[in-house]
Design an enzyme around this catalytic site. Structure first.
Site, PDB file in Angstrom:
ATOM      1  N   ASP A   1      -0.061  -9.404  15.485  1.00  0.00           N
ATOM      2  CA  ASP A   1      -1.034 -10.084  14.546  1.00  0.00           C
ATOM      3  C   ASP A   1       0.257 -11.534  14.564  1.00  0.00           C
ATOM      4  O   ASP A   1       0.789 -11.223  14.801  1.00  0.00           O
ATOM      5  CB  ASP A   1      -0.644  -8.972  13.462  1.00  0.00           C
ATOM      6  CG  ASP A   1       0.888  -8.044  13.852  1.00  0.00           C
ATOM      7  OD1 ASP A   1       1.492  -8.622  13.935  1.00  0.00           O
ATOM      8  OD2 ASP A   1       0.778  -7.082  12.844  1.00  0.00           O
TER       9      ASP A   1
ATOM     10  N   ASN B   1       3.006   2.175   4.603  1.00  0.00           N
ATOM     11  CA  ASN B   1       1.789   2.738   4.149  1.00  0.00           C
ATOM     12  C   ASN B   1       0.903   2.816   5.564  1.00  0.00           C
ATOM     13  O   ASN B   1      -0.303   3.299   4.981  1.00  0.00           O
ATOM     14  CB  ASN B   1       1.049   1.246   3.340  1.00  0.00           C
ATOM     15  CG  ASN B   1       1.252   0.446   4.269  1.00  0.00           C
ATOM     16  OD1 ASN B   1       0.933   0.060   5.477  1.00  0.00           O
ATOM     17  ND2 ASN B   1      -0.189  -0.672   3.324  1.00  0.00           N
TER      18      ASN B   1
ATOM     19  N   HIS C   1      -0.150   1.078   7.680  1.00  0.00           N
ATOM     20  CA  HIS C   1      -0.606   0.576   8.691  1.00  0.00           C
ATOM     21  C   HIS C   1      -0.132  -0.151  10.266  1.00  0.00           C
ATOM     22  O   HIS C   1       1.300   0.317  10.318  1.00  0.00           O
ATOM     23  CB  HIS C   1      -0.536  -0.527   8.159  1.00  0.00           C
ATOM     24  CG  HIS C   1       0.049  -1.741   8.563  1.00  0.00           C
ATOM     25  ND1 HIS C   1       0.581  -2.730   7.125  1.00  0.00           N
ATOM     26  CD2 HIS C   1       1.802  -1.682   9.246  1.00  0.00           C
ATOM     27  CE1 HIS C   1       2.126  -3.644   7.401  1.00  0.00           C
ATOM     28  NE2 HIS C   1       2.875  -2.889   8.267  1.00  0.00           N
TER      29      HIS C   1
ATOM     30  N   GLU D   1      -4.529  -2.922   7.215  1.00  0.00           N
ATOM     31  CA  GLU D   1      -4.081  -1.403   6.309  1.00  0.00           C
ATOM     32  C   GLU D   1      -4.995  -0.650   6.198  1.00  0.00           C
ATOM     33  O   GLU D   1      -5.704  -0.699   6.451  1.00  0.00           O
ATOM     34  CB  GLU D   1      -4.067  -3.143   4.951  1.00  0.00           C
ATOM     35  CG  GLU D   1      -2.826  -4.164   5.054  1.00  0.00           C
ATOM     36  CD  GLU D   1      -1.871  -4.147   5.234  1.00  0.00           C
ATOM     37  OE1 GLU D   1      -1.025  -2.767   5.274  1.00  0.00           O
ATOM     38  OE2 GLU D   1      -1.135  -4.825   4.439  1.00  0.00           O
TER      39      GLU D   1
HETATM   40  C1  F6R Z   1       4.328  -6.175  13.976  1.00  0.00           C
HETATM   41  C2  F6R Z   1       3.103  -5.332  12.820  1.00  0.00           C
HETATM   42  C3  F6R Z   1       3.801  -3.942  11.558  1.00  0.00           C
HETATM   43  C4  F6R Z   1       5.157  -3.534  11.706  1.00  0.00           C
HETATM   44  C5  F6R Z   1       5.093  -2.969  10.180  1.00  0.00           C
HETATM   45  C6  F6R Z   1       6.331  -2.634  10.615  1.00  0.00           C
HETATM   46  O1  F6R Z   1       3.744  -7.359  14.918  1.00  0.00           O
HETATM   47  O2  F6R Z   1       2.509  -5.439  13.484  1.00  0.00           O
HETATM   48  O3  F6R Z   1       2.610  -3.306  12.492  1.00  0.00           O
HETATM   49  O4  F6R Z   1       5.207  -3.068  12.791  1.00  0.00           O
HETATM   50  O5  F6R Z   1       5.180  -3.382   9.620  1.00  0.00           O
HETATM   51  O6  F6R Z   1       7.317  -3.293  10.519  1.00  0.00           O
HETATM   52  P1  F6R Z   1       8.981  -3.006  10.370  1.00  0.00           P
HETATM   53  O7  F6R Z   1       9.186  -2.734  11.665  1.00  0.00           O
HETATM   54  O8  F6R Z   1       9.512  -4.868   9.733  1.00  0.00           O
HETATM   55  O9  F6R Z   1       9.151  -2.032   9.710  1.00  0.00           O
END
Ligand code: F6R
Length: 241
Positions: free
Chosen positions: A67, A136, A138, A143
């Site tokens: 992403d 959450n 995701h 989301e």
């Molecule tokens: C990042 C991504 C997100 C993160 C998720 C967890 O490329 O796609 O799904 O993996 O938000 O983020 P952290 O690791 O910062 O807790």
């Protein structure tokens, strides 16, 4: 679904790096799907270490990232392209022209999303996709929603994600409100998936991922249907199981 429980973040990172290393050793020209955020940083450090010791060769690897924030260019220090360069690509012998991150500055966002899916197909599909887990539930920036999205698409970030990611920006107002993300369909087509999860703030989402109902309201729950998922999580993240 295979679950490895580790003592802490360091052990989680080592285990995940071992799984990725095995992939690169067994198939030197593999396609790695990569993630950003706090969760994979330790894994990338271990991979860099493996490269510096001469154990890993990334020269034939292709990478596609999950992403990117909409509106942030590659030079922006909070863009995911910048993250990947500074946390991994600048330190290993990967050919940068074969590292792909969705274009946060695309004028025709819909067209760019289609091109990104076509590119993933063109390079032969993802051999191993590394994922983090949002508080959450995701994965990528898919989301909680009413449906599972198939391909790469543009999303509005939820208040929970904006709140979780504001720590990287000067203020909450600076966090982009939209992002481009691979879809659930794209992620599920990866041959192998490795999820790294650390910390008590992920415990509820991880419980739902592993044993909750499969629902787009907790996007990671779809992983229960994938034939080759390995979750590497520390004790705190697994504390609700
Ligand atoms: C990042 C991504 C997100 C993160 C998720 C967890 O490329 O796609 O799904 O993996 O938000 O983020 P952290 O690791 O910062 O807790």
């Amino acid at each position: 679904m295979m679950i490895y429980k580790t003592k802490n973040y360091t052990e989680m990172s080592r285990k995940a790096a071992n799984l990725i290393s095995a992939q690169v050793i067994l198939k030197p020209d593999c396609v790695l799907g990569l993630a950003t955020g706090s969760s994979p940083i330790g894994t990338y450090e271990q991979l860099i270490d493996g490269y510096q010791k001469g154990d890993l060769d990334f020269s034939k690897v292709t990478s596609v990232n999950l992403d990117e924030y909409l509106g942030l260019g590659p030079e922006h220090d909070q863009s995911y392209r910048y993250f990947m360069n500074t946390h991994l690509f600048d330190h290993i012998n990967i050919d940068k022209s074969r590292t792909f991150v969705p274009d946060g500055l695309a004028q025709d966002v819909e067209g760019a999303c289609k091109e990104y899916d076509a590119l993933i197909e063109q390079v032969g599909g993802i051999d191993l996709q590394l994922l983090g887990l949002g508080r959450n539930g995701h994965i990528g920036f898919n989301e909680p929603a009413e449906d599972f999205a198939r391909g790469t698409h543009c999303v509005d970030l939820t208040a929970s994600t904006i709140d979780a990611n504001k720590r990287f920006f000067a203020s909450e107002a600076d966090v982009p409100r939209q992002a481009v993300t691979m879809g659930i369909g794209t992620i599920m087509r990866a041959k192998k998936i490795v999820v790294v999860v650390s910390g008590a703030d992920k415990a509820e989402a991880l419980r739902g991922t592993i044993c909750g109902p499969i629902t787009p309201k907790l996007p990671a729950s779809i992983l229960q249907l994938h034939p080759d998922v390995t979750i590497v999580a520390d004790e705190a993240a697994l504390s609700q199981l």
